[in-house]
Write a protein that holds these residues in place. Structure first.
Motif, PDB file in Angstrom:
ATOM      1  N   SER A 649     -23.414  13.933   9.903  1.00  0.00           N
ATOM      2  CA  SER A 649     -24.089  14.939   9.078  1.00  0.00           C
ATOM      3  C   SER A 649     -25.505  14.496   8.727  1.00  0.00           C
ATOM      4  N   PHE A 650     -25.687  13.183   8.500  1.00  0.00           N
ATOM      5  CA  PHE A 650     -27.018  12.654   8.208  1.00  0.00           C
ATOM      6  C   PHE A 650     -27.908  12.758   9.450  1.00  0.00           C
ATOM      7  N   ILE A 651     -27.325  12.463  10.594  1.00  0.00           N
ATOM      8  CA  ILE A 651     -28.088  12.507  11.856  1.00  0.00           C
ATOM      9  C   ILE A 651     -28.652  13.905  12.084  1.00  0.00           C
ATOM     10  N   ASN A 652     -27.802  14.911  11.909  1.00  0.00           N
ATOM     11  CA  ASN A 652     -28.249  16.294  12.135  1.00  0.00           C
ATOM     12  C   ASN A 652     -29.397  16.665  11.206  1.00  0.00           C
ATOM     13  N   ARG A 653     -29.312  16.252   9.946  1.00  0.00           N
ATOM     14  CA  ARG A 653     -30.370  16.575   8.981  1.00  0.00           C
ATOM     15  C   ARG A 653     -31.663  15.855   9.322  1.00  0.00           C
ATOM     16  N   TRP A 654     -31.543  14.562   9.677  1.00  0.00           N
ATOM     17  CA  TRP A 654     -32.741  13.781  10.014  1.00  0.00           C
ATOM     18  C   TRP A 654     -33.412  14.328  11.274  1.00  0.00           C
ATOM     19  N   GLN A 655     -32.592  14.750  12.229  1.00  0.00           N
ATOM     20  CA  GLN A 655     -33.147  15.253  13.489  1.00  0.00           C
ATOM     21  C   GLN A 655     -33.989  16.509  13.257  1.00  0.00           C
ATOM     22  N   LYS A 656     -33.521  17.398  12.393  1.00  0.00           N
ATOM     23  CA  LYS A 656     -34.291  18.603  12.077  1.00  0.00           C
ATOM     24  C   LYS A 656     -35.599  18.245  11.377  1.00  0.00           C
ATOM     25  N   THR A 657     -35.531  17.272  10.470  1.00  0.00           N
ATOM     26  CA  THR A 657     -36.745  16.840   9.763  1.00  0.00           C
ATOM     27  C   THR A 657     -37.757  16.259  10.740  1.00  0.00           C
ATOM     28  N   ALA A 658     -37.282  15.424  11.670  1.00  0.00           N
ATOM     29  CA  ALA A 658     -38.175  14.809  12.652  1.00  0.00           C
ATOM     30  C   ALA A 658     -38.809  15.866  13.555  1.00  0.00           C
ATOM     31  N   GLU A 659     -38.037  16.889  13.922  1.00  0.00           N
ATOM     32  CA  GLU A 659     -38.585  17.965  14.752  1.00  0.00           C
ATOM     33  C   GLU A 659     -39.679  18.718  14.013  1.00  0.00           C
ATOM     34  N   ASN A 660     -39.462  18.965  12.714  1.00  0.00           N
ATOM     35  CA  ASN A 660     -40.476  19.656  11.913  1.00  0.00           C
ATOM     36  C   ASN A 660     -41.753  18.829  11.804  1.00  0.00           C
ATOM     37  N   LYS A 661     -41.588  17.507  11.741  1.00  0.00           N
ATOM     38  CA  LYS A 661     -42.746  16.612  11.633  1.00  0.00           C
ATOM     39  C   LYS A 661     -43.321  16.252  13.007  1.00  0.00           C
ATOM     40  N   LYS A 662     -42.654  16.750  14.066  1.00  0.00           N
ATOM     41  CA  LYS A 662     -43.075  16.481  15.443  1.00  0.00           C
ATOM     42  C   LYS A 662     -43.132  14.980  15.753  1.00  0.00           C
ATOM     43  N   ILE A 663     -42.077  14.286  15.279  1.00  0.00           N
ATOM     44  CA  ILE A 663     -41.926  12.851  15.546  1.00  0.00           C
ATOM     45  C   ILE A 663     -40.701  12.671  16.443  1.00  0.00           C
ATOM     46  N   PRO A 664     -40.809  11.974  17.567  1.00  0.00           N
ATOM     47  CA  PRO A 664     -39.651  11.747  18.453  1.00  0.00           C
ATOM     48  C   PRO A 664     -38.497  11.084  17.701  1.00  0.00           C
ATOM     49  N   PHE A 665     -37.296  11.656  17.881  1.00  0.00           N
ATOM     50  CA  PHE A 665     -36.106  11.146  17.193  1.00  0.00           C
ATOM     51  C   PHE A 665     -35.092  10.706  18.246  1.00  0.00           C
ATOM     52  N   HIS A 666     -34.578   9.505  18.080  1.00  0.00           N
ATOM     53  CA  HIS A 666     -33.631   8.935  19.061  1.00  0.00           C
ATOM     54  C   HIS A 666     -32.355   8.520  18.330  1.00  0.00           C
ATOM     55  N   TYR A 667     -31.257   9.217  18.666  1.00  0.00           N
ATOM     56  CA  TYR A 667     -29.946   8.844  18.133  1.00  0.00           C
ATOM     57  C   TYR A 667     -29.160   8.144  19.232  1.00  0.00           C
ATOM     58  N   THR A 668     -28.761   6.908  19.006  1.00  0.00           N
ATOM     59  CA  THR A 668     -28.113   6.107  20.056  1.00  0.00           C
ATOM     60  C   THR A 668     -26.758   6.681  20.467  1.00  0.00           C
ATOM     61  N   GLY A 669     -26.125   7.442  19.581  1.00  0.00           N
ATOM     62  CA  GLY A 669     -24.832   8.031  19.925  1.00  0.00           C
ATOM     63  C   GLY A 669     -24.941   9.152  20.938  1.00  0.00           C
ATOM     64  N   GLU A 670     -26.144   9.702  21.149  1.00  0.00           N
ATOM     65  CA  GLU A 670     -26.359  10.761  22.134  1.00  0.00           C
ATOM     66  C   GLU A 670     -27.170  10.273  23.330  1.00  0.00           C
ATOM     67  N   LYS A 671     -28.244   9.556  23.054  1.00  0.00           N
ATOM     68  CA  LYS A 671     -29.165   9.147  24.108  1.00  0.00           C
ATOM     69  C   LYS A 671     -28.945   7.719  24.573  1.00  0.00           C
ATOM     70  N   GLY A 672     -28.034   7.002  23.922  1.00  0.00           N
ATOM     71  CA  GLY A 672     -27.790   5.612  24.305  1.00  0.00           C
ATOM     72  C   GLY A 672     -28.738   4.658  23.601  1.00  0.00           C
ATOM     73  N   ALA A 673     -28.607   3.388  23.926  1.00  0.00           N
ATOM     74  CA  ALA A 673     -29.424   2.356  23.285  1.00  0.00           C
ATOM     75  C   ALA A 673     -30.911   2.622  23.513  1.00  0.00           C
ATOM     76  N   TYR A 674     -31.704   2.265  22.508  1.00  0.00           N
ATOM     77  CA  TYR A 674     -33.160   2.426  22.619  1.00  0.00           C
ATOM     78  C   TYR A 674     -33.749   1.098  23.091  1.00  0.00           C
ATOM     79  N   ILE A 675     -34.415   1.126  24.245  1.00  0.00           N
ATOM     80  CA  ILE A 675     -34.953  -0.099  24.844  1.00  0.00           C
ATOM     81  C   ILE A 675     -36.466  -0.019  24.874  1.00  0.00           C
ATOM     82  N   LEU A 676     -37.099  -1.114  24.476  1.00  0.00           N
ATOM     83  CA  LEU A 676     -38.557  -1.154  24.416  1.00  0.00           C
ATOM     84  C   LEU A 676     -39.041  -2.485  24.955  1.00  0.00           C
ATOM     85  N   GLU A 677     -39.906  -2.436  25.986  1.00  0.00           N
ATOM     86  CA  GLU A 677     -40.500  -3.665  26.503  1.00  0.00           C
ATOM     87  C   GLU A 677     -41.717  -4.043  25.675  1.00  0.00           C
ATOM     88  N   LYS A 678     -42.165  -5.267  25.851  1.00  0.00           N
ATOM     89  CA  LYS A 678     -43.266  -5.799  25.047  1.00  0.00           C
ATOM     90  C   LYS A 678     -44.526  -4.963  25.203  1.00  0.00           C
TER      91      LYS A 678
END
Length: 682
Positions: A649-678
């Motif tokens: 329920s928190f994820i759904n609310r945060w995702q809508k907020t991020a969309e309104n702010k036009k900030i990319p939102f990544h939930y690991t339960g849907e998109k998998g682990a978030y990987i970032l190289e140096k």
């Protein structure tokens, strides 16, 4: 190499080439039909032309290659679910509660702790008064319900709500892909339902389902006797091919001891049974047409054993292969055995091209091929005069020959090498035929309630001794080399090295030495490139249900940050692929250096006074009760990451907020682990 002149080996190579191409290119049915007509005409012209010429040329060979290549492509094209017009994938129906699907359970899979798994063969889609005929396999997950118990078995017809889902890919990098495994079985979608959502409409078993039910009844008969849990589990696996009751600990012991093949009825068991039957029925050869009668009896008995084991796919493939080999064995020529092997391979792949990508199929054929080729060469190295020593030397030579063929592929799939496999096989294989024979006899007696106590105790003791021996061997961990990483290209080059070595054994010349050296150099180059291609620095937010796990790789050290103690075995695949030798555990802090990016980690509610602080990443964990919109008014992160420790329920609310702010939102339960190289600095 002389053996490569064999006709069915060449035909198999042509067929496999067509199969591979069909999986990687998409063409229309019209183009397929036109090209087929052209190739057939070309083959007929070439065949007629060759009959009118005194000296044959290469044209007929090229036409034959194209025809077999096309057969492989054609068979695969119609096997792919997306190319089947009647498949549920092509019905263009929105999955809703209004649609009902009817079908039949065709197979029971290994259950999980809270659910049972089945393969459902779709038959029709129903909406009120309309009905659409359909086909295709579906993974049916039936979760346990304490209020209602549902008994499903192969042959059961059911109706249920059509709400299909994609089978998810693994959420963490390099983990086993159940989705890919299901695709290899032609299963593209799944349904997850409770017992109350499934309506049983009848029971209509076919031959395979009758065999499955017979096996289940035989297992129930055995459970009435006083076998131990582990002994009964191994009994079921060894003789009946049912492995669902084997505990994880017992399975790991057999794997570590290099004896895991014993627990899966495959080429090993059928091969031993073939040799036993060949010896037992040898007197029939003295009769008129004795060899023919003997071959027919052996094939009938092999298929009877397959029926006893439920006609599972792996057993059917093995019996199909050894039915051809049984004929080749009567001809007593290695060339006959090889031609029989490739003949069975040709027809199996023509019937179902998907077999080519199944691990058991690959290992079985490689093992048998390797035994036929290498066992005589190994056996000739030492010719003992004593019959007992000769018997054990034959077992050693067979085991070594089989391992030559399967080790590269086993390492590629299972990432370990049991160093004591030869010792385990030397002890177990001489008695495996006896165990199989006694086991079948015990099953028959138990089915008629005639099993005497002395035989029950004797066989139980044999199985218990087998388990104890395997457990003792498995405890010698220094001989188990694990976490070995091999890419598909490295595995292919290893087989080319083995092939080059075989060429060298046959004949040593400049070209063969060059081939061997080139393959070795290529393997080394690919290995060095693979290591160089690993990122020096990498940060990752793993997905772990109800937990937070963040990893940062720097200079060969992997630092694992977690808020609480977690089982780190799920990291093994990542550690192996990234060649990490050193692991450090740390607590998650509020502010982290996430691969050279400033990162804020929020795990509780509070008043965040963050003026002058501008993190690039925001990580949300443990469902903090914060007003994300107000927080984003004070900071402007480039990315927001939420891991598996948060409520949906928190994820759904945060995702809508991020969309309104036009900030990319990544939930690991849907998109998998978030990987970032140096981050590359100027």
């Amino acid at each position: 190499m002389k053996n490569f002149q064999f006709i069915f080996l060449r035909l198999c190579i042509y067929l496999i080439a067509g199969i591979f191409l069909a999986f990687y290119i998409n063409i229309s049915f019209e183009i397929l039909a036109i090209s087929g007509a052209v190739i057939l005409c070309f083959f007929l012209f070439s065949f007629y032309r060759s009959r009118t010429r005194l000296f044959p040329d290469a044209l007929l060979g090229i036409a034959s290659f194209l025809l077999i290549f096309y057969l492989g492509f054609l068979s695969t094209f119609f096997s792919i679910p997306n190319n089947q017009s009647n498949n549920y994938l092509n019905k263009n129906i929105e999955p809703t509660d209004s649609w009902i699907i009817s079908g039949k359970i065709s197979e029971e899979l290994k259950p999980k702790a809270f659910s049972e798994k089945f393969i459902l063969e779709a038959e029709s889609l129903i909406l009120k008064d309309s009905k659409l005929e359909t086909q295709g396999k579906i993974l049916l997950n039936v979760y346990h319900d304490s209020l209602q118990k549902l008994t499903l078995r192969p042959g059961t017809r059911v109706m249920l709500t059509w709400t299909p889902e994609m089978i998810k890919e693994p959420l963490n990098p390099f983990q086993f892909s159940y989705s890919r495994y299901m695709k290899q079985l032609k299963v593209e979608r799944q349904l997850t339902l409770g017992p109350s959502e499934i309506l049983i409409t009848g029971y209509d078993p076919n031959l395979r389902e009758y065999a499955w039910n017979l096996r289940e009844q035989l297992i129930l008969n055995l459970k009435e006797y006083d076998f131990g849990n582990n002994e009964l589990a191994v009994f079921q696996a060894l003789i009946l091919g049912q492995r669902r009751d084997i505990s994880n600990e017992l399975y790991k012991d057999y794997a570590a001891a290099g004896a895991i093949h014993i627990l899966a009825i495959s080429g090993l068991h059928i091969g031993i049974l073939l040799l036993f039957l060949n010896f037992l029925l040898k007197p029939i050869e003295n009769l008129k047409y004795g060899r023919f009668i003997k071959s027919v009896l052996i094939i009938i008995l092999l298929w009877s054993f397959a029926f006893l084991t439920g006609l599972s796919a792996s057993v059917v493939r093995a019996v199909f292969m050894f039915s051809f080999l049984a004929v080749g064995l009567q001809l007593k020529r290695k060339t006959s055995s090889l031609n029989s092997l490739f003949l069975s391979l040709f027809f199996l792949l023509l019937l179902d091209p998907y077999y080519l990508f199944q691990v058991g199929f690959q290992l079985s054929y490689l093992a048998v091929f390797s035994i036929i080729i290498f066992q005589p060469l190994i056996y000739q190295l030492f010719l003992p005069g004593n019959k007992i020593i000769d018997y054990f030397w034959k077992i050693i030579s067979v085991s070594l020959a089989a391992q030559i063929g399967v080790i590269p592929l086993s390492i590629y799939y299972f990432h370990q090498f049991p160093g004591l496999f030869l010792f385990s096989n030397l002890v177990v294989l001489p008695f495996l035929g006896i165990i199989l024979a006694i086991g079948i006899f015990v099953i028959i007696l138990a089915a008629f309630r005639l099993l005497p106590n002395i035989l029950e105790e004797l066989f139980g003791s044999i199985l218990q001794s087998l388990n104890i021996f395997i457990e003792k061997v498995a405890t010698i961990e220094s001989f188990v080399v694990s976490n070995i990483q091999l890419s598909l290209l490295q595995t292919t080059l290893l087989y080319l090295i083995i092939l080059a070595g075989l060429f060298m054994i046959r004949k040593i010349d400049y070209l063969r030495i060059s081939f061997l050296l080139i393959t070795i150099i290529l393997f080394q180059v690919i290995t060095l490139y693979s290591k160089a291609d690993i990122p020096a620095t990498e940060a990752i937010v793993f997905h772990r249900s109800k937990h937070s796990v963040i990893g940062i790789k720097e200079e060969g050290i992997f630092r694992v940050y977690s808020g609480e103690k977690v089982d780190s075995t799920f990291l093994n695949d990542y550690l192996r692929e990234r060649n990490i030798q050193k692991l450090e555990n740390h607590q998650i802090s509020k502010i982290m250096n996430f691969s050279n990016r400033l990162t804020l980690v929020i795990d509780t509610s509070g008043n965040y006074n963050l003026r002058g602080f501008d993190p690039e990443f925001l990580i949300l964990r443990n469902s903090p009760k914060i007003n994300l919109e107000r927080l984003l008014d004070s900071i402007s992160p480039n990315h927001i990451i939420a891991d598996g420790s948060n409520y949906h329920s928190f994820i759904n609310r945060w995702q809508k907020t991020a969309e309104n702010k036009k900030i990319p939102f990544h939930y690991t339960g849907e998109k998998g682990a978030y990987i970032l190289e140096k981050k590359k600095l100027d």
